[in-house]
Design a protein around this motif. Structure first.
Motif, PDB file in Angstrom:
ATOM      1  N   ASP A 457      14.698  34.258  47.936  1.00 15.24           N
ATOM      2  CA  ASP A 457      14.149  33.400  46.879  1.00 15.24           C
ATOM      3  C   ASP A 457      12.831  33.950  46.353  1.00 15.24           C
ATOM      4  OD1 ASP A 457      16.268  31.673  47.006  1.00 15.24           O
ATOM      5  OD2 ASP A 457      15.187  30.054  48.023  1.00 15.24           O
ATOM      6  N   GLU A 458      12.089  34.629  47.235  1.00 16.46           N
ATOM      7  CA  GLU A 458      10.779  35.145  46.855  1.00 16.46           C
ATOM      8  C   GLU A 458      10.864  36.344  45.920  1.00 16.46           C
ATOM      9  OE1 GLU A 458      11.893  37.745  50.355  1.00 16.46           O
ATOM     10  OE2 GLU A 458      12.314  35.711  49.644  1.00 16.46           O
ATOM     11  N   ILE A 459      12.062  36.925  45.759  1.00 21.20           N
ATOM     12  CA  ILE A 459      12.234  38.062  44.848  1.00 21.20           C
ATOM     13  C   ILE A 459      13.196  37.733  43.709  1.00 21.20           C
ATOM     14  CG2 ILE A 459      11.602  39.855  46.502  1.00 21.20           C
ATOM     15  CD1 ILE A 459      14.814  40.208  46.714  1.00 21.20           C
ATOM     16  N   GLY A 460      13.537  36.439  43.577  1.00 21.38           N
ATOM     17  CA  GLY A 460      14.326  36.003  42.436  1.00 21.38           C
ATOM     18  C   GLY A 460      15.826  36.124  42.578  1.00 21.38           C
ATOM     19  N   MET A 461      16.337  36.029  43.807  1.00 23.06           N
ATOM     20  CA  MET A 461      17.788  36.060  43.979  1.00 23.06           C
ATOM     21  C   MET A 461      18.411  34.770  43.463  1.00 23.06           C
ATOM     22  SD  MET A 461      18.484  38.046  47.599  1.00 23.06           S
ATOM     23  CE  MET A 461      20.229  37.574  47.574  1.00 23.06           C
ATOM     24  N   THR A 462      19.629  34.887  42.950  1.00 25.49           N
ATOM     25  CA  THR A 462      20.371  33.743  42.428  1.00 25.49           C
ATOM     26  C   THR A 462      21.637  33.540  43.241  1.00 25.49           C
ATOM     27  OG1 THR A 462      21.529  35.161  40.848  1.00 25.49           O
ATOM     28  CG2 THR A 462      19.499  34.092  40.086  1.00 25.49           C
ATOM     29  N   GLY A 463      22.299  32.402  43.017  1.00 21.23           N
ATOM     30  CA  GLY A 463      23.556  32.155  43.705  1.00 21.23           C
ATOM     31  C   GLY A 463      23.953  30.700  43.637  1.00 21.23           C
ATOM     32  N   GLU A 464      25.210  30.480  43.309  1.00 24.70           N
ATOM     33  CA  GLU A 464      25.761  29.123  43.365  1.00 24.70           C
ATOM     34  C   GLU A 464      26.047  28.771  44.827  1.00 24.70           C
ATOM     35  OE1 GLU A 464      25.933  27.028  40.999  1.00 24.70           O
ATOM     36  OE2 GLU A 464      25.789  28.202  39.157  1.00 24.70           O
ATOM     37  N   SER A 465      26.826  27.719  45.067  1.00 25.21           N
ATOM     38  CA  SER A 465      27.136  27.293  46.428  1.00 25.21           C
ATOM     39  C   SER A 465      27.885  28.385  47.185  1.00 25.21           C
ATOM     40  CB  SER A 465      27.954  26.003  46.405  1.00 25.21           C
ATOM     41  OG  SER A 465      27.206  24.958  45.811  1.00 25.21           O
ATOM     42  N   ASP A 466      28.023  28.179  48.509  1.00 30.67           N
ATOM     43  CA  ASP A 466      28.760  29.087  49.384  1.00 30.67           C
ATOM     44  C   ASP A 466      30.082  29.497  48.712  1.00 30.67           C
ATOM     45  OD1 ASP A 466      29.871  30.388  51.585  1.00 30.67           O
ATOM     46  OD2 ASP A 466      30.531  28.512  52.522  1.00 30.67           O
ATOM     47  N   PRO A 467      30.330  30.828  48.618  1.00 31.72           N
ATOM     48  CA  PRO A 467      29.652  31.936  49.300  1.00 31.72           C
ATOM     49  C   PRO A 467      28.533  32.603  48.489  1.00 31.72           C
ATOM     50  CG  PRO A 467      31.640  32.748  48.285  1.00 31.72           C
ATOM     51  CD  PRO A 467      31.598  31.269  47.970  1.00 31.72           C
ATOM     52  N   ASP A 468      28.321  32.166  47.250  1.00 32.17           N
ATOM     53  CA  ASP A 468      27.410  32.890  46.360  1.00 32.17           C
ATOM     54  C   ASP A 468      25.954  32.796  46.810  1.00 32.17           C
ATOM     55  OD1 ASP A 468      27.499  34.574  44.137  1.00 32.17           O
ATOM     56  OD2 ASP A 468      26.724  33.004  42.821  1.00 32.17           O
ATOM     57  N   CYS A 469      25.611  31.693  47.495  1.00 30.98           N
ATOM     58  CA  CYS A 469      24.232  31.539  47.974  1.00 30.98           C
ATOM     59  C   CYS A 469      23.963  32.385  49.213  1.00 30.98           C
ATOM     60  CB  CYS A 469      23.927  30.072  48.272  1.00 30.98           C
ATOM     61  SG  CYS A 469      25.000  29.332  49.513  1.00 30.98           S
TER      62      CYS A 469
END
Length: 578
Positions: A457-469
Motif C-alpha cells: 500500500d505504501e508504494i501504490g499497489m492496487t487490487g480488488e478482492s481475493d485473489p487480486d488483493c
C-alpha cells in the motif's frame, strides 16, 4: 431533559480501572440536552456528623455521536473504593442520577448510588506497553518476495503475473530477510505474518501441521534467523494461528475420514453423523461450509491441550512477540481465557490480537485479548476518505461512537487497519485517487491505537478482492510510487518523534469548518491540530486564538494568521510545545 436517554452502567466502557490507582467513569445523555454533568463521588465508609462525605468533579464532554453526548471523568479514590452518582444540569433543571433512578435532591441513603466496590490492579485491562508505540506491516508471505527459487513448487507462476485463488508464486522467508531494509526505511517496527505453518493452500489458513513451518517458505532455522534479524532491527513479530478450524489434511481429521466412528480423534471435531460427507453435503461443522476447513472442538481437553501447547511452543522456541488469532469470535470465551493464561505465563508482554469484525467488548475485558482487528474503524475511515460515502459530520459521529464503545486502555492498543488480505486494497477502493489515499494515511497514522499497513500500500499497489488483493509485491523502484512511500515514511517518523502524534495524547474532534475534519491530539506539553479537507474545493478555516503562532509541522513554517486556506484534498498540521 430527556431522562430516558441518560445512561450509565458500572461496568465495561462506562466504569473501569484504567490503572492501579485511576478509575474512569462515563455517562451518556441525549445529544445537546445537558449543559453540564458533575460527578459526585466518595468513599462509602467516610461519614461526618451522620452525613456521607463526597466530592464534586465537573465531567468533560468527551465527544458526541448522532444521538448522544458522552461525559467523562477520571478519579483516583484514596482508599480504592467508590460510591458515586451524577448531577445532570440542563433545560433550567438539575437532577441527581443514581443506580436507583433520579432524585430532585441528593439522597441520604448511599445505597442508592452506583458502586465501584474496590480497585484491584489485576482487574485493569493491560495490553503490552510496546504495542502503543508500534506501527505494523502485514505480510502475506507467499506474495512478498521469492528469495530462494529452489524451494518453489513445480507449478510456481512467474513473479508479478495475475493471481487466481490457487496460484503459487514462491514467496518465502529468505525473500523477507532480503527485503527488511525496505521495511526499516519505511519506519515500521512490527510485522504481522499471515500463517506460515504447513498447509495445502497459498494462504495457509488450512493448517496441516501446527508444529511445522511450510516447506515452501523454508525451515525452522531460517524462520528463527528471520525473527532474530527482525529483533536486531527492533521489529516485533506476530504470527497468525488458526485455532477455530484445521485443514482437511490435518492428521487427526484424516484419521476420522479413514476410521469413522472408530477414530480416536472423532471428538476433536464437531461431527453430526457418519459418513462425514454425502454428495455435496458435509456432516460436520466447518469454517462457513468449507469442507476443507473442519471446525476444531476446543471443548475437548485433548484438542485444547494440543492448541495451547502449540501457542506456547512458538513463543518459547522462536521468541515471537504476538499472536493473531483467526476467526476468533467463533471459539469459546473459555478457551481464550485459558489461552491468555498459558501464553502470558511464558511471555507476559506477548500481544494477543483476535480477528473480530464487530463490537468486541466481550473479548476486551482483560481476560482474553489485548486487541481485535479494528474493522469497525476501518469501514468508517475508508467510507469517508476513500469512498466519499459519508459527510464530515457522519464520519465524526461514527468515530466518536466507536471511541466511546471501549475503555481508553482498549483504544490505545487497538489494531487499526485500512485493508488486508481479506479486503480490496485501499487505493483501489479510493478509485486510484492518490490524494485521497494520502489523507486516509494521515488520519490512520495520527489516530489513537496501533496502525497497520498492508504490504505494498505504501508504494501504490492496487487490487480488488481475493485473489487480486494478494498480488505479488512490486520491487522495481521505477514501478513503485516513491512519492507515496516518502509521504507514509514521513508520517511514521512524526508518529515516532512526537508523543502526542502517537498514543500519548488525548484525541478530540473540533468544529472549524463543516466540510473539513479537524481534531486535536494533546498532552501536558504538546498540542497538535489536524485539519483535513477531503473536498474538491479550497476551504478557509478561521482558527481560534490559541492556535495562532503554531508551527506548520509539515513545512516547518509558522502560521501567524487567524485564517488558514486548506487546498482541495489537502491538510494542515499545526504543532506547539509548552
Amino acid at each position: 431533559m430527556l431522562k430516558e436517554a441518560i445512561y450509565h452502567r458500572p461496568k465495561n466502557n462506562f466504569a473501569y480501572a484504567y490503572d492501579e490507582k485511576t478509575v474512569h467513569i462515563m455517562m451518556k445523555s441525549k445529544k445537546q440536552d445537558l449543559d453540564r454533568v458533575d460527578l459526585l463521588y466518595g468513599d462509602p465508609y467516610i461519614w461526618k456528623d451522620g452525613a456521607w462525605q463526597y466530592k464534586t468533579k465537573e465531567m468533560k464532554l468527551s465527544g458526541s455521536d448522532e444521538w448522544f453526548d458522552y461525559w467523562f471523568a477520571a478519579v483516583e479514590p484514596e482508599f480504592r473504593r467508590l460510591r458515586y452518582g451524577f448531577e445532570c444540569s440542563g433545560q433550567a433543571e438539575s437532577i441527581i442520577y443514581t443506580e436507583r433512578g433520579f432524585y430532585a435532591e441528593l439522597p441520604k441513603d448511599i445505597g442508592s448510588f452506583f458502586a465501584f466496590p474496590f480497585l484491584h490492579a489485576v482487574d485493569a485491562f493491560k495490553a503490552p506497553e510496546w504495542v502503543k508505540e508500534t506501527v505494523w506491516y502485514q505480510i502475506f508471505p507467499e506474495r512478498f518476495a521469492d528469495g530462494d527459487p529452489h524451494l518453489n513448487r513445480k507449478d510456481t507462476k512467474k513473479w508479478g503475473t495475475s493471481p487466481d485463488k490457487t496460484s503459487f508464486f514462491g514467496g518465502d522467508f529468505q525473500g523477507i530477510l532480503n527485503r527488511l531494509d525496505h521495511l526499516q526505511e519505511l519506519g515500521i517496527n512490527g510485522i504481522y505474518f499471515t500463517p506460515v505453518f504447513q498447509a495445502e493452500t497459498n494462504h495457509k489458513y488450512d493448517t496441516t501441521n501446527y508444529l511445522a513451518v511450510d516447506p515452501q517458505f523454508g525451515n525452522k532455522e531460517l524462520l528463527k534467523n528471520l525473527i532474530r534479524e527482525c529483533h536486531r532491527r527492533e521489529i516485533k513479530v506476530m504470527l497468525d494461528a488458526v485455532f477455530n478450524h484445521s485443514g482437511y489434511c490435518f492428521a487427526p481429521f484424516q484419521d476420522v475420514l479413514k476410521n469413522g466412528e472408530k477414530s480416536k480423534y472423532k471428538d476433536w471435531f464437531h461431527i453430526h453423523r457418519f459418513p462425514l460427507q454425502e454428495g455435496d453435503t458435509i456432516h460436520y461443522d466447518a469454517f462457513g461450509f468449507e469442507k476443507a476447513m473442519p471446525k476444531l472442538n476446543t471443548e475437548n481437553p485433548e484438542v485444547r491441550n494440543y492448541l495451547l501447547q502449540t501457542a506456547v511452543y512458538w513463543i518459547k522456541e522462536f521468541d515471537i512477540d504476538a499472536w493473531r488469532l483467526d476467526v476468533a469470535n467463533e471459539v469459546s470465551h473459555d478457551f481464550w481465557r485459558e489461552f491468555r493464561r498459558a501464553v502470558k505465563s511464558v511471555k507476559p508482554d506477548v500481544y494477543i490480537l483476535g480477528e473480530v469484525w464487530h463490537d468486541s467488548m466481550a473479548w476486551l475485558q482483560g481476560d482474553q485479548f489485548d486487541a481485535v482487528m479494528n474493522y469497525r474503524l476501518a469501514d468508517t475511515v475508508v467510507d469517508f476518505f476513500a469512498k466519499g460515502k459519508a459527510t464530515a459530520n457522519q464520519f465524526k459521529n461514527e468515530v466518536s461512537h466507536l471511541l466511546h464503545s471501549y475503555p481508553l486502555s482498549v483504544n490505545e492498543a487497538a489494531f487499526n487497519l485500512l485493508d488486508s488480505h481479506d479486503t480490496p486494497r485501499i487505493l483501489t477502493v479510493a478509485d486510484e485517487d492518490k490524494e485521497s489515499l494520502k489523507l486516509t494515511f494521515l488520519f490512520h497514522l495520527s489516530f489513537i491505537g496501533t496502525p497497520c499497513i498492508y504490504y505494498g500500500d505504501e508504494i501504490g499497489m492496487t487490487g480488488e478482492s481475493d485473489p487480486d488483493c494478494r498480488k505479488c509485491m512490486i520491487w522495481g523502484e521505477s514501478e513503485q510510487d516513491r512519492d507515496l512511500f516518502h509521504f507514509v515514511q514521513k508520517l511514521i517518523e512524526l508518529r515516532k518523534k512526537i508523543p502526542a502524534f502517537c498514543n500519548q495524547g488525548d484525541f478530540a474532534f473540533i468544529d472549524l469548518h463543516p466540510a473539513a475534519v479537524s481534531y486535536t491530539r494533546k498532552n501536558e506539553t504538546e498540542t497538535l491540530l489536524f485539519i483535513i479537507n477531503p473536498t474538491e474545493q479550497t476551504v478557509e478555516v478561521n482558527l481560534p486564538d490559541h492556535f495562532k503562532g503554531m508551527a506548520n509541522l509539515w513545512t516547518g513554517d509558522s502560521l501567524e494568521s487567524s485564517a488558514a486556506l486548506i487546498q482541495k484534498k489537502g491538510f494542515l498540521i499545526l504543532y506547539k510545545q509548552k
